[in-house]
Scaffold this motif. Structure first.
Motif, PDB file in Angstrom:
ATOM      1  N   ASP A   7     -64.809 -53.998 -80.421  1.00  0.00           N
ATOM      2  CA  ASP A   7     -63.863 -54.295 -81.230  1.00  0.00           C
ATOM      3  C   ASP A   7     -63.190 -52.664 -82.380  1.00  0.00           C
ATOM      4  O   ASP A   7     -62.193 -53.445 -83.201  1.00  0.00           O
ATOM      5  N   VAL A   8     -63.963 -51.619 -81.518  1.00  0.00           N
ATOM      6  CA  VAL A   8     -63.105 -50.741 -82.113  1.00  0.00           C
ATOM      7  C   VAL A   8     -63.054 -49.796 -80.716  1.00  0.00           C
ATOM      8  O   VAL A   8     -64.198 -49.568 -80.311  1.00  0.00           O
ATOM      9  N   VAL A   9     -61.676 -49.095 -80.604  1.00  0.00           N
ATOM     10  CA  VAL A   9     -61.827 -47.743 -79.644  1.00  0.00           C
ATOM     11  C   VAL A   9     -61.319 -46.394 -80.140  1.00  0.00           C
ATOM     12  O   VAL A   9     -60.715 -46.534 -81.244  1.00  0.00           O
ATOM     13  N   ILE A  10     -62.685 -45.647 -80.310  1.00  0.00           N
ATOM     14  CA  ILE A  10     -61.606 -44.273 -80.734  1.00  0.00           C
ATOM     15  C   ILE A  10     -61.610 -43.076 -79.729  1.00  0.00           C
ATOM     16  O   ILE A  10     -62.410 -42.824 -78.591  1.00  0.00           O
ATOM     17  N   ASN A  11     -60.501 -42.806 -80.129  1.00  0.00           N
ATOM     18  CA  ASN A  11     -59.956 -41.499 -79.158  1.00  0.00           C
ATOM     19  C   ASN A  11     -59.716 -40.192 -79.662  1.00  0.00           C
ATOM     20  O   ASN A  11     -58.936 -40.301 -80.916  1.00  0.00           O
ATOM     21  N   LEU A  12     -60.526 -39.621 -78.934  1.00  0.00           N
ATOM     22  CA  LEU A  12     -60.792 -37.885 -79.765  1.00  0.00           C
ATOM     23  C   LEU A  12     -59.882 -36.851 -78.833  1.00  0.00           C
ATOM     24  O   LEU A  12     -60.718 -36.713 -77.457  1.00  0.00           O
ATOM     25  N   ASP A  13     -59.350 -35.755 -78.859  1.00  0.00           N
ATOM     26  CA  ASP A  13     -59.211 -34.777 -77.988  1.00  0.00           C
ATOM     27  C   ASP A  13     -59.414 -33.540 -78.434  1.00  0.00           C
ATOM     28  O   ASP A  13     -59.648 -33.261 -79.248  1.00  0.00           O
ATOM     29  N   VAL A  14     -59.793 -32.547 -77.567  1.00  0.00           N
ATOM     30  CA  VAL A  14     -60.099 -31.321 -77.962  1.00  0.00           C
ATOM     31  C   VAL A  14     -59.270 -30.029 -77.656  1.00  0.00           C
ATOM     32  O   VAL A  14     -57.880 -30.062 -76.852  1.00  0.00           O
ATOM     33  N   LYS A  15     -58.150 -30.154 -78.842  1.00  0.00           N
ATOM     34  CA  LYS A  15     -57.225 -29.029 -78.859  1.00  0.00           C
ATOM     35  C   LYS A  15     -57.756 -27.745 -78.357  1.00  0.00           C
ATOM     36  O   LYS A  15     -58.300 -26.603 -77.500  1.00  0.00           O
ATOM     37  N   ASP A  16     -56.742 -26.948 -76.849  1.00  0.00           N
ATOM     38  CA  ASP A  16     -56.586 -26.428 -75.837  1.00  0.00           C
ATOM     39  C   ASP A  16     -58.076 -25.438 -74.758  1.00  0.00           C
ATOM     40  O   ASP A  16     -58.892 -25.174 -75.591  1.00  0.00           O
ATOM     41  N   PHE A  17     -58.383 -26.941 -74.959  1.00  0.00           N
ATOM     42  CA  PHE A  17     -59.472 -27.259 -74.029  1.00  0.00           C
ATOM     43  C   PHE A  17     -59.901 -26.110 -73.585  1.00  0.00           C
ATOM     44  O   PHE A  17     -60.960 -25.284 -73.137  1.00  0.00           O
ATOM     45  N   PHE A  18     -58.930 -26.055 -71.835  1.00  0.00           N
ATOM     46  CA  PHE A  18     -58.850 -24.717 -71.187  1.00  0.00           C
ATOM     47  C   PHE A  18     -59.491 -23.118 -71.093  1.00  0.00           C
ATOM     48  O   PHE A  18     -60.150 -22.593 -71.034  1.00  0.00           O
ATOM     49  N   PRO A  19     -58.144 -23.290 -72.446  1.00  0.00           N
ATOM     50  CA  PRO A  19     -58.428 -22.258 -72.720  1.00  0.00           C
ATOM     51  C   PRO A  19     -59.288 -21.410 -74.258  1.00  0.00           C
ATOM     52  O   PRO A  19     -59.646 -20.699 -73.656  1.00  0.00           O
ATOM     53  N   SER A  20     -59.715 -22.603 -74.236  1.00  0.00           N
ATOM     54  CA  SER A  20     -61.054 -22.343 -75.612  1.00  0.00           C
ATOM     55  C   SER A  20     -62.376 -21.490 -75.022  1.00  0.00           C
ATOM     56  O   SER A  20     -63.430 -21.356 -75.445  1.00  0.00           O
ATOM     57  N   ILE A  21     -62.419 -21.877 -73.736  1.00  0.00           N
ATOM     58  CA  ILE A  21     -63.538 -22.125 -73.061  1.00  0.00           C
ATOM     59  C   ILE A  21     -63.232 -20.070 -72.471  1.00  0.00           C
ATOM     60  O   ILE A  21     -63.071 -19.518 -71.700  1.00  0.00           O
ATOM     61  N   ALA A  22     -64.269 -19.066 -72.575  1.00  0.00           N
ATOM     62  CA  ALA A  22     -64.388 -17.708 -72.384  1.00  0.00           C
ATOM     63  C   ALA A  22     -65.401 -17.258 -71.824  1.00  0.00           C
ATOM     64  O   ALA A  22     -65.163 -17.708 -70.976  1.00  0.00           O
ATOM     65  N   PHE A  23     -65.203 -15.883 -71.277  1.00  0.00           N
ATOM     66  CA  PHE A  23     -65.905 -15.766 -70.176  1.00  0.00           C
ATOM     67  C   PHE A  23     -67.833 -15.758 -70.069  1.00  0.00           C
ATOM     68  O   PHE A  23     -68.511 -15.961 -69.060  1.00  0.00           O
TER      69      PHE A  23
END
Length: 699
Positions: free
Chosen positions: A273-289
Motif C-alpha cells: 500500500d505504501v512504499v517509502i524511499n530514502l537516500d543518504v547524502k554523500d554516502f561514500f565521502p561521509s565514511i571517514a578513515f
C-alpha cells in the motif's frame, strides 16, 4: 712483483735509524746476494744486527740527553707527542662513530625490509608493536611506588589486548591471520617497500594513487569517481577477495553482492500500500578513515594491520596545483581520508559498515510492520494495512534519528512516500504490481527507438527521410538498444520478450553478422586462452592469489629495485691512506712493467747456424750472454767524443771560453750519469751562450 728501488733519502733515514752495516745487510738480503737464514757467515750477520740494535739504543739515549739539556726542546717534544696522541684518539673516535652509524644504518636497512614503522603524521602511532607483558612501559613509576604501578597494570594490559589481533574472530570468518606488515606484503605478492608506498599518507605529494573523473547522474548533476591506479587496484582486489568477500553482509543489503540485484531489492515491496524511499547524502565521502579502520578491527585484525588495510582502502582527497612548474597534490590530514567511490573495495566495505545500521532499521521496520531493504545508499520501506495508514510519520522520524546516530545524513530532496494510487518505484523499477517491472514510459521509449531503428534499416518510403533512433537525447546504436531490451527481459520476461526479439532483428544486417562472427571468434579465443597457463589469467584473479600481473605483451610487470645497502663512512685519514696505497701500487706496477720490458729486451736469442763461436764456459745449447748496454767502453767513447765536440765548437766560434765551459758541463754530466746526447746538446747551447757573452764583456 719486485720491490721498488729505495731512494737516497730513504736509505739515509734507515742508516740514521739503525746503522750503515745493518742497512747494507738488509739490501744484500733484498737483492739476493745474502739469502736470509742461509749461507755464511752467520756470526757476522749476528754482529751486524747487534750493532744496529746498539746504535738505535744509543740514538734514543742521545735524544733523551738532548731533551734533558734543552727544556724548550723537551717541551716542544712533549707537545708534539701529546698532539700525535690527541690526533690518534680523534681518529679512533671518528672511526668508532662511523662504524656505529653504519651499524645503526644496517640495522634500520634490515628492519625496513620487514617492518613498517611510519606511514605519515597522525596515524603512525598505531603501527608500533604492543609491549610484551614483562616489559616496563615508558615513564613507569619506580619499584617503590607500588600503588601507582598496581593501578596502571590492568589499564596497560587492556590497552595491549585492544591493539592485538583476535584469532577467534578471524577464524570465525576464515580470514588470513596477519600480524605483521611483512606477512601482509608476502600474501599480496609485493614487497614491504611497495606496501609502504601504496599506504603512505602525505598531505602534499608528487604522485596520487587515484584518477578522478566525473559521470553525469540520472537525476542531474555529476558524480565524482575516483579510480585507483593499477598497483593500488591490485592490492585492493586482494583485500576484497581474501578478506571482505568472506564476511557475510546483512540480509537486507542487496547492492554489490553475488546473486542479488535491483530486482531482488524491489521484489519484497511489490504490491504494497505504501512504499517509502530514502537516500543518504554523500554516502561514500561521509565514511571517514576511522570508520574504515573500525571495520577491520571489528573483523579481528590488530591495530597495525587494520591501519594499513584502512589506508589501502581509503583516499586522501587532493587538489592538483602547479608550483614552479611541478605538479603537486595537496590533500588533508589522515583523519580526513574518505572511502573512494570507484575502488573495488568500497561497496563491500559499505555493506560491512552498515550491518549495525541494517539491524537497527530491520528491527524498527519489523516493530512497526514494515519491510526494509537497502541497495547501497537507497533505503526502502514498504507496508500494507494499518501500518501503512498510521506509522509512516513515526517511521520516518525514527529512521532519520538512526541515520544521524550512525554518522549519516538523510538527503532531504530524495525522500519519497508513494501510496498505492500513484506509481511506486524502487531502484528504478515499478512495484505497483505483484512483481517488479520496467516502467511503462521506458518501454514506450524503447519501443519507439526500436521502431525508428527498424525503419532506418529498411525504409518503406525512400522519398521520406528516416528519423534516427535515439535514447536520452543521444543517437542509439543497435547494441545499446539490445542491451536495454535484455534489461527489460531480465526484470520481467513477459514484458521484455517482444522487445528483445525486435532488438535482435536489428543485428541481422551483413555488418552485424560480421560483427557477430567476430564476437564468436573472440569468445572462442577466450575459451582457448582460459586453458593456457596461469600467466594468461585475468588481472583480478592474479591479484587475489598474490601473483604479479602480466602485461598484454607477455612481459612481467615492472617491479621496483631494492634500496642499496649502507656503507661505512671513511675518515680523512682513511682516504689519505687509500690514496697512498693506490700510489704505491701504481709505482710497483710501473716498476714491474719496466722490469718486464728489460727482461724482454735482454732475453737470450737462440744461436743460429751462422758459424759464430759460443762464449767460453757456456753450457752446450745455451746462448751467449749479451753485453750490457751501458758498458764502460761505450761510456768512455761517448765521453771523449763529447770532449772533442767541445774543442770543435771553440774553434768554430773562435772562443776558448766555449771549450772550457763545454768541458766543465760534460764532466758534470758524466758524474751525474746523464751522458745522453740530448742533454749534451742542451749543455753545448748553454756553453756557447756563456762563452759568447763573456767574450763581449770589456776587460
Amino acid at each position: 712483483m719486485s720491490q721498488p728501488q729505495p731512494t737516497r733519502s730513504e736509505i739515509y733515514e734507515r742508516i740514521k735509524a739503525s746503522s750503515k752495516q745493518e742497512v747494507i745487510l738488509e739490501e744484500m738480503q733484498r737483492l739476493g746476494f745474502w739469502p736470509k737464514d742461509q749461507g755464511q757467515p752467520q756470526l757476522a750477520a749476528a754482529h751486524i744486527q747487534r750493532e744496529g740494535d746498539l746504535q738505535r739504543e744509543l740514538a734514543e739515549l742521545r735524544q733523551q740527553i738532548a731533551l734533558r739539556q734543552d727544556p724548550e726542546r723537551a717541551l716542544r717534544q712533549m707537545r708534539k707527542e701529546r698532539m700525535q696522541q690527541a690526533l690518534a684518539r680523534r681518529e679512533e673516535t671518528k672511526r668508532r662513530q662511523a662504524q656505529e652509524r653504519h651499524d645503526r644504518a644496517q640495522a634500520w636497512h634490515a628492519k625496513r625490509a620487514t617492518h613498517v614503522g611510519y606511514l605519515g603524521p597522525g596515524i603512525s602511532a598505531a603501527l608500533q608493536a604492543p609491549q610484551p607483558d614483562g616489559a616496563a612501559p615508558v615513564g613507569a613509576a619506580p619499584v617503590g611506588a607500588a600503588p601507582v604501578g598496581a593501578a596502571q597494570e590492568p589499564q596497560q594490559g587492556k590497552a595491549r589486548e585492544r591493539r592485538q589481533a583476535d584469532p577467534k574472530r578471524l577464524a570465525r570468518h576464515g580470514l588470513p591471520p596477519l600480524e605483521h606488515a611483512a606477512q601482509l606484503a608476502q600474501a599480496m605478492g609485493i614487497t614491504v617497500a611497495e606496501l609502504r608506498f601504496l599506504s603512505f599518507h602525505r598531505e602534499v605529494a608528487r604522485t596520487h594513487h587515484y584518477h578522478a573523473f566525473t559521470l553525469p547522474k540520472k537525476t542531474g548533476g555529476e558524480r565524482l569517481i575516483s579510480a585507483p591506479m593499477p598497483r593500488l587496484k591490485r592490492a585492493q582486489y586482494w583485500v576484497l577477495d581474501n578478506i571482505l568477500a568472506r564476511v557475510p553482509a546483512h540480509d537486507a543489503a542487496h547492492g554489490f553482492l553475488a546473486g542479488r540485484s535491483i530486482v531482488s531489492n524491489a521484489a519484497p515491496h511489490a504490491g504494497c500500500d505504501v512504499v517509502i524511499n530514502l537516500d543518504v547524502k554523500d554516502f561514500f565521502p561521509s565514511i571517514a578513515f576511522g570508520r574504515i579502520k573500525g571495520v577491520f578491527r571489528q573483523l579481528g585484525y590488530g591495530e597495525a594491520i587494520a591501519t594499513i588495510l584502512a589506508l589501502l582502502c581509503s583516499e586522501n582527497r587532493a587538489q592538483a596545483w602547479m608550483v614552479d612548474g611541478e605538479k603537486l597534490f595537496v590533500g588533508g590530514k589522515a583523519r580526513e581520508r574518505v572511502l573512494p567511490q570507484g575502488a573495488p573495495t568500497s561497496p563491500m566495505l559499505t555493506n560491512l559498515l552498515c550491518r549495525r545500521l541494517d539491524r537497527r532499521l530491520r528491527g524498527l521496520a519489523g516493530q512497526l510492520g514494515f519491510t526494509y531493504t537497502r541497495y547501497a545508499d537507497d533505503l526502502t520501506f514498504s507496508a500494507s494495512g494499518q501500518a501503512a495508514r498510521d506509522h509512516v510519520g513515526r517511521l520516518l522520524g525514527r529512521v532519520r534519528w538512526i541515520l544521524r546516530d550512525e554518522g549519516f545524513t538523510p538527503h532531504p530532496d530524495k525522500e519519497h512516500v508513494m501510496r498505492k494510487g500513484r506509481r511506486q518505484e524502487v531502484t528504478g523499477l515499478v512495484v505497483n504490481g505483484t512483481r517488479p517491472g520496467a516502467s511503462r514510459e521506458m518501454r514506450r521509449r524503447l519501443r519507439a527507438a526500436l521502431h525508428r531503428a527498424t525503419q532506418n534499416t529498411a525504409p518503406t518510403q525512400p522519398s521520406v527521410p528516416a528519423r534516427a533512433a535515439h535514447w536520452q537525447g543521444h543517437p542509439a546504436r543497435p547494441s545499446q538498444l539490445l542491451g536495454l531490451a535484455q534489461f527489460v527481459h531480465q526484470v520481467d520476461p513477459a514484458q521484455g520478450r517482444p522487445l528483445l526479439a525486435q532488438a535482435r532483428q536489428l543485428t541481422r544486417s551483413p555488418i552485424d553478422r560480421a560483427n557477430e562472427a567476430l564476437r564468436e571468434a573472440s569468445r572462442q579465443d577466450r575459451v582457448a586462452t582460459s586453458a593456457q597457463p596461469p600467466s594468461a589469467t585475468s588481472f583480478r584473479q592474479r591479484a587475489a592469489t598474490g601473483q604479479a600481473p602480466v602485461l598484454a605483451s607477455g612481459t612481467p610487470w615492472w617491479q621496483p629495485g631494492a634500496p642499496a645497502a649502507p656503507v661505512v663512512e671513511k675518515t680523512d685519514q682513511q682516504r689519505r691512506e687509500e690514496r697512498q696505497q693506490q700510489r704505491l701500487q701504481q709505482r710497483q706496477a710501473a716498476h714491474a712493467q719496466v722490469a718486464a720490458v728489460a727482461e724482454t729486451a735482454a732475453a737470450p736469442i737462440a744461436p743460429a747456424d751462422t758459424g759464430l763461436p759460443q762464449t767460453p764456459g757456456a753450457a752446450p745449447g745455451e746462448s751467449p750472454s749479451p753485453a750490457p748496454q751501458g758498458s764502460p767502453l761505450r761510456g768512455l767513447l761517448t765521453y771523449w767524443a763529447q770532449i772533442a765536440v767541445c774543442f770543435v765548437l771553440g774553434t768554430v766560434f773562435q772562443a776558448r771560453m766555449i771549450t772550457v765551459v763545454g768541458i766543465v758541463l760534460t764532466i758534470l754530466l758524466k758524474y751525474r750519469r746523464l751522458q745522453r746526447w740530448d742533454m749534451f746538446a742542451g749543455a753545448m747551447v748553454l756553453a756557447v751562450l756563456i762563452g759568447l757573452g763573456l767574450r763581449h764583456v770589456p776587460g
